[in-house]
Design a protein around this motif. Structure first.
Motif, short mmCIF file in Angstrom:
data_model
loop_
_atom_site.label_atom_id
_atom_site.label_comp_id
_atom_site.label_asym_id
_atom_site.label_seq_id
_atom_site.Cartn_x
_atom_site.Cartn_y
_atom_site.Cartn_z
N PHE B 165 0.84 -1.21 0.00
CA PHE B 165 0.00 0.00 0.00
C PHE B 165 0.87 1.26 0.00
CE2 PHE B 165 -3.22 -2.86 2.23
CZ PHE B 165 -3.99 -3.03 1.09
N MET B 168 2.21 1.96 -3.41
CA MET B 168 1.22 2.46 -4.36
C MET B 168 0.79 3.89 -4.04
SD MET B 168 -1.22 -0.82 -5.22
CE MET B 168 -1.52 -1.41 -3.54
N LEU B 169 0.92 4.28 -2.76
CA LEU B 169 0.48 5.62 -2.36
C LEU B 169 1.63 6.63 -2.36
CD1 LEU B 169 -1.97 4.57 0.50
CD2 LEU B 169 -2.55 5.33 -1.83
N PRO B 177 -3.21 1.71 -13.86
CA PRO B 177 -4.37 1.26 -13.06
C PRO B 177 -4.45 -0.27 -12.97
CG PRO B 177 -5.01 3.13 -14.40
CD PRO B 177 -3.60 2.78 -14.81
N GLN B 178 -4.17 -0.96 -14.09
CA GLN B 178 -4.19 -2.44 -14.05
C GLN B 178 -3.20 -2.97 -13.04
OE1 GLN B 178 -6.12 -4.93 -16.21
NE2 GLN B 178 -5.52 -5.81 -14.22
N THR B 180 -2.03 -1.34 -10.41
CA THR B 180 -2.49 -0.99 -9.06
C THR B 180 -3.55 -2.00 -8.61
OG1 THR B 180 -2.05 1.34 -9.52
CG2 THR B 180 -3.49 0.85 -7.64
N ILE B 181 -4.46 -2.35 -9.51
CA ILE B 181 -5.47 -3.38 -9.20
C ILE B 181 -4.79 -4.70 -8.86
CG2 ILE B 181 -7.31 -4.81 -10.20
CD1 ILE B 181 -8.07 -2.34 -11.95
N THR B 184 -2.92 -4.73 -5.57
CA THR B 184 -3.89 -4.74 -4.47
C THR B 184 -4.43 -6.16 -4.25
OG1 THR B 184 -4.53 -2.47 -4.96
CG2 THR B 184 -6.06 -3.76 -3.62
N LEU B 185 -4.82 -6.82 -5.33
CA LEU B 185 -5.38 -8.17 -5.19
C LEU B 185 -4.32 -9.18 -4.76
CD1 LEU B 185 -7.81 -8.35 -8.26
CD2 LEU B 185 -8.41 -8.17 -5.84
N ARG B 188 -3.54 -8.91 -1.15
CA ARG B 188 -4.63 -9.51 -0.37
C ARG B 188 -4.54 -11.05 -0.39
NH1 ARG B 188 -8.33 -8.98 3.57
NH2 ARG B 188 -10.15 -10.26 3.20
#
Lengths: 221, 221
Positions: B165, B168-169, B177-178, B180-181, B184-185, B188
């Motif tokens: 995180f 990314m921040l 964007p892909q 970043t998605i 993130t996944l 997780r």
């Protein structure tokens, strides 16, 4: 012995319905907290999750006690084992509602979900609330026709989940990196919520009809 | 009867070890597929997940059969119930490895993980592989000291998850964007993998020592 078993099994069923009602309340409030940036409502969802966890623990203990004292076989045994699995799934659905609330609380006073994705999350939350309501009704009535509705809502959630990706990948997506992260996680939480609802619906259908294919029961998407 | 029970329980234990070995192979290969953009290796992970699912189904049937035929009580009953829960958790860990492989395959020939996050995912995968290895060893040896290592790796996974995180921040994050998605996944998936490993480790510790607090067993982060 049989009467004791029936009474205890009834209590297990009542506990599952109670858990499902709490999950229904949690996802309803979590969605409102998210879409209206209501951090106090988010906080109540987060705090209320303990009650779902506690119910799960009690229900599990009751099931283990039932197995030890009554040694059920055949259908009775499958009912108790299914109750254990359904309680674990409902507990997980409660966690996912809590996760939605945690995103809402974490971004307050900002909006977690930027404009172009808002309508999608309104629909996702409606579908998730409907899943929870149908699961409660299914547990209470054993009307397996309701399971088909849960499947439909889950299909809708999957389609809406794809919409969130499409929105984020559209040139001109206005989301900040934080919003892209949040939309990705929120989409995943709602999609999993639907999967778990389907898992519960299929288990109940199996208990009522005996029609069961193990690989269809899992919530493994 | 007792001998039959012991033999069947031994088989349940062997199946859990076999499942855990398959999970270990899956997460190892999934990480390599992700970090080296190897879509063929990713494909083998995705296809091999069926074997884990099948083992879970067989193991569950064996446990239900054991409960029906042998009506175990006390510790024996808890062992069988725990086996049911551990198999569900291992199945889920297999799903998460498959999800990592699916991201790798979906982005090929591109890299899912952009430069600034690569080192973090190298470490996350190492930690996840170590979790799986320790879980296998714990199932095989019942050496509860290994559970502490699983907890440490899970703490590390949580910290690395936070690092994703932070990356990314950070202003200047070069991810599309892909990406970043995907980051993130993927973050997780690895974080959940660790949670599930801890859940298995705590269940085994409970069986060996009897030292158990229900709320600590769940993989509910």
């Amino acid at each position: 012995m049989r009467e004791i078993f029936e009474a205890e099994l009834q209590q297990v069923g009542d506990d599952l319905i109670e858990m499902s009602r709490l999950v229904e309340a949690a996802i309803t409030k979590a969605g409102t907290a998210l879409l209206e940036s209501d951090h106090q409502l988010a906080q109540t969802v987060i705090e209320a999750d303990h009650a779902i966890d506690r119910l799960e623990s009690e229900l599990d203990e009751r099931c283990v006690h039932l197995l030890a004292q009554q040694a059920p076989v055949a259908t009775d045994l499958r009912v108790v084992i299914s109750a254990l699995r359904i309680s674990a799934t409902l507990e997980r659905m409660g966690d996912l509602a809590r996760h939605v609330a945690q995103v809402a609380r974490g971004r307050y006073p900002n909006q977690a979900v930027p404009g172009p994705a808002r309508e999608t999350f309104v629909k996702m939350n409606d579908a998730a609330v409907h899943v929870a309501q149908q699961v409660t009704a299914l547990l209470a009535t054993r009307d397996v026709a309701l399971a088909a509705e849960v499947e439909q809502d889950d299909d809708l959630l999957d389609a809406l989940h794809q919409d969130t990706f499409a929105a984020m990948l559209t040139p001109g997506w206005p989301g900040t990196p934080q919003q892209t992260i949040d939309v990705t996680l929120l989409g995943r939480y709602y999609e999993r919520f639907g999967d778990h609802g389907v898992s519960v619906a299929r288990r109940i259908t199996f208990l009522v009809t005996g029609d069961f294919e193990p690989e269809h029961v899992r919530s493994g998407a």
